[in-house]
Scaffold this motif. Structure first.
Motif, PDB file in Angstrom:
ATOM      1  N   TYR A 175       6.006  71.654  54.071  1.00 42.80           N
ATOM      2  CA  TYR A 175       5.230  71.202  52.919  1.00 42.80           C
ATOM      3  C   TYR A 175       4.274  72.319  52.504  1.00 42.80           C
ATOM      4  O   TYR A 175       4.064  73.280  53.244  1.00 42.80           O
ATOM      5  N   VAL A 188       3.189  68.762  48.490  1.00 46.33           N
ATOM      6  CA  VAL A 188       4.575  68.645  48.009  1.00 46.33           C
ATOM      7  C   VAL A 188       5.504  69.344  48.996  1.00 46.33           C
ATOM      8  O   VAL A 188       5.067  70.148  49.829  1.00 46.33           O
ATOM      9  N   GLU A 191      10.803  73.301  49.586  1.00 43.61           N
ATOM     10  CA  GLU A 191      12.217  73.094  49.886  1.00 43.61           C
ATOM     11  C   GLU A 191      12.818  74.217  50.722  1.00 43.61           C
ATOM     12  O   GLU A 191      13.652  73.967  51.601  1.00 43.61           O
ATOM     13  N   GLY A 238       7.047  60.223  55.868  1.00 45.25           N
ATOM     14  CA  GLY A 238       6.219  59.685  54.811  1.00 45.25           C
ATOM     15  C   GLY A 238       5.035  58.876  55.282  1.00 45.25           C
ATOM     16  O   GLY A 238       4.409  58.173  54.478  1.00 45.25           O
ATOM     17  N   GLN A 256       0.887  59.327  50.664  1.00 47.20           N
ATOM     18  CA  GLN A 256       1.097  59.531  49.236  1.00 47.20           C
ATOM     19  C   GLN A 256       2.050  60.690  48.959  1.00 47.20           C
ATOM     20  O   GLN A 256       2.293  61.035  47.810  1.00 47.20           O
ATOM     21  N   HIS A 257       2.571  61.294  50.027  1.00 44.09           N
ATOM     22  CA  HIS A 257       3.496  62.413  49.880  1.00 44.09           C
ATOM     23  C   HIS A 257       4.936  61.939  50.011  1.00 44.09           C
ATOM     24  O   HIS A 257       5.204  60.825  50.489  1.00 44.09           O
ATOM     25  N   GLU A 258       5.869  62.785  49.634  1.00 44.20           N
ATOM     26  CA  GLU A 258       7.294  62.470  49.721  1.00 44.20           C
ATOM     27  C   GLU A 258       7.797  62.694  51.144  1.00 44.20           C
ATOM     28  O   GLU A 258       7.460  63.686  51.781  1.00 44.20           O
ATOM     29  N   SER A 262      14.279  60.161  56.650  1.00 47.97           N
ATOM     30  CA  SER A 262      14.144  58.708  56.645  1.00 47.97           C
ATOM     31  C   SER A 262      13.476  58.233  57.931  1.00 47.97           C
ATOM     32  O   SER A 262      13.464  58.944  58.947  1.00 47.97           O
TER      33      SER A 262
END
Length: 534
Positions: A175, A188, A191, A238, A256-258, A262
């Motif tokens: 991040y 954020v 990537e 998350g 509150q982040h992506e 999973s």
């Protein structure tokens, strides 16, 4: 090194300026402190001296401890080394000197003992007055109280940020922090950095690889301890972890982040790390018990491995081995090939005399080990009895000589500790001495003496382990007989000894199927009796 200008008729002083990062932002500059201190010394007529390591004696460190301030440590070292040459250590206010109400008075006392007066020009203490310790405690206590209040406010602020689902510090790996304004910042996904981390989580969640392999394979640039901490961090699914504080338990809140992975993948990884999921690959395909030789035997014509199949014929289904390269090379009923192999390995049965000798040697070795253990237990037991006698004597002395009961209590505690250690050592030796080799030895001899029975009746896993321990390579099968040039050398030596014990001649050895050689053919034909006659 420049020689210091000490003046005997003047007061020699060292000035000290300190500011923390937060205070520096608020405008309390070390330059301002230095300016005021120099002006004060000029007014008083003091001679300012500098220590060699730090010319200006300025420091940008916290005042919580003295040990973590290199400039202050250098000043104190210099003063002790040059006793009588420095009369004062000056600073702007007492909170520049320290914010520790326990440690500061001790340092002040040490300086006064060697003739150096520490003082603040804006909060000056009169050391000739009896009230100076009270004022010192007040100045340092107020500074420490302010520190505690700011620390509590910081903790409350961080917890409020975490409970709202926001990252309160630098974003974890994968991040990045984004700041739009003073009060608008968020996290954020980066990537490029996140891709190998996501892959490591996904692959590790399958339970096939270890965490160390995942790190080396996908994230080799991340240190091992950091990588393990990363795998435990719920931020990647998350969530935000809010640590326990006072009466509040630890909790997870929605961030509150992506999420990078999973929740299912994250908790699977936790199971792998906790050992709840075996990190072993599953077999690609279950082995058919009727075709346990399919990966062991090879075709004598082309050298390719055999495969297996089932065919329907008169009376039902039949299982066959056949060459995987060309079925025309070889095709034989599985039950006939398996039975021939059982008779083939029965030829490897050693002589009874060799087995009995092997058994006698192992029992003799274990007997010698047991004798040594019994001897050591006897010696320890003697020491324990002596120690118990000493304990009894010490207890008697405690009763008769009550004036020295504290002394005898310490002696008694030492004796009792020694006795407990001796008892533990005896117990460990007795536990290890209870092992009985006879049942294991009987099982091993039974297995060696009845290989054909185990090949016929044992579970598929046992059969494959036995074959792997006997044969180093592949076994050729021409439909009727087996042969190999790759035996376990230890077994080959045992069979030579067996022949010698049985008195078999060289001519008999060539005809006896119980004598395998690396350079000769060993056969077991269908219907052939391979008994050793032992």
């Amino acid at each position: 090194m420049k020689k210091q200008n000490y003046k005997s008729d003047e007061t020699n002083v060292i000035i000290y300026c300190r500011v923390s990062t937060d205070e520096q932002r608020q405008g309390t500059s070390v330059d301002v402190q230095e300016e005021r201190l120099k002006a004060y010394c000029a007014y008083k007529g003091y001679n300012i001296i500098n220590i060699p390591e730090f010319h200006d004696c300025k420091e940008d460190e916290s005042a919580k401890t003295f040990e973590k301030r290199p400039v202050m440590q250098a000043i104190l070292k210099y003063i002790r080394k040059n006793r009588g040459k420095v009369q004062k250590l000056l600073f702007l206010r007492w909170n520049r000197f320290s914010r520790d109400v326990i440690e500061a008075p001790s340092v002040v006392g040490d300086l006064l003992k060697i003739g150096v007066e520490p003082n603040a020009i804006e909060e000056e203490l009169n050391y000739n007055s009896s009230s100076w310790p009270v004022l010192l405690g007040a100045y340092i206590g107020i500074a420490q109280s302010d520190n505690i209040a700011r620390s509590l406010a910081t903790i409350d602020g961080i917890r409020a940020t975490l409970k709202s689902g926001k990252c309160s510090n630098k974003a974890p790996r994968g991040y990045k922090n984004v700041r739009e304004s003073k009060h608008r910042c968020y996290v954020v996904i980066n990537e490029e950095a996140a891709k190998p981390i996501r892959t490591a989580f996904n692959e590790l969640s399958k339970g096939v690889i270890s965490a160390n392999y995942a790190r080396k394979r996908y994230c080799p640039h991340i240190p091992e301890s950091t990588f393990l901490d990363m795998l435990r961090n719920p931020f990647y699914m998350g969530k935000i972890r809010v640590p326990a504080y006072k009466d509040e338990p630890e909790e997870l809140v929605q961030g509150q982040h992506e999420a990078l992975i999973s929740e299912e993948v994250f908790y699977k990884v936790q199971d792998v790390l906790d050992g709840k999921k075996k990190s072993k690959p599953k077999l690609e395909k279950a082995i058919n018990p009727d075709l346990f030789l399919r990966r062991v035997i090879v075709c004598p014509k082309c050298g390719h491995a055999f495969t297996g199949s089932r065919s329907k014929g008169n009376g039902g289904y039949y299982t066959y081995y056949n060459c995987c390269e060309d079925a025309k090379h070889m095709r034989v009923r599985a039950e006939e090939a398996n039975e021939a192999f059982a008779r083939y390995v029965s030829c490897l049965k050693p002589n009874e005399a060799v087995l009995r000798l092997y058994e006698a040697v192992l029992l003799d070795v274990q007997g010698g080990a047991k004798r040594e253990i019994r001897s050591e237990i006897y010696a320890l037991q003697k020491q324990l009895n002596d120690k118990r006698k000493q304990i009894e004597d010490a207890e008697d002395m405690m009763i008769t000589d009550k004036g020295h009961s504290d002394r005898y209590t310490r002696i008694l505690e030492r004796y009792e500790k020694d006795a407990r250690e001796l008892e533990t050592r005896i117990e460990l030796l007795e536990t290890g001495n209870r092992g009985n080799i006879e049942p294991k030895l009987d099982y091993a001899i039974s297995l060696i003496n009845n290989l054909d029975k185990y090949i016929r009746d044992a579970p598929i896993e046992v059969k494959l382990k036995l074959i792997g321990s006997i044969f180093d390579g592949k076994i050729e099968f021409d439909g009727k007989s087996y042969r190999t040039n790759s035996y376990n050398k230890v077994l080959d030596l045992i069979y030579e000894q067996t022949n010698e014990l049985r008195g078999v001649t060289a001519q008999e050895k060539g005809a006896d199927c119980s004598t395998p050689r690396f350079s000769t053919r060993t056969r077991a034909r269908t219907g052939m009796d391979c008994s050793n006659g032992v």
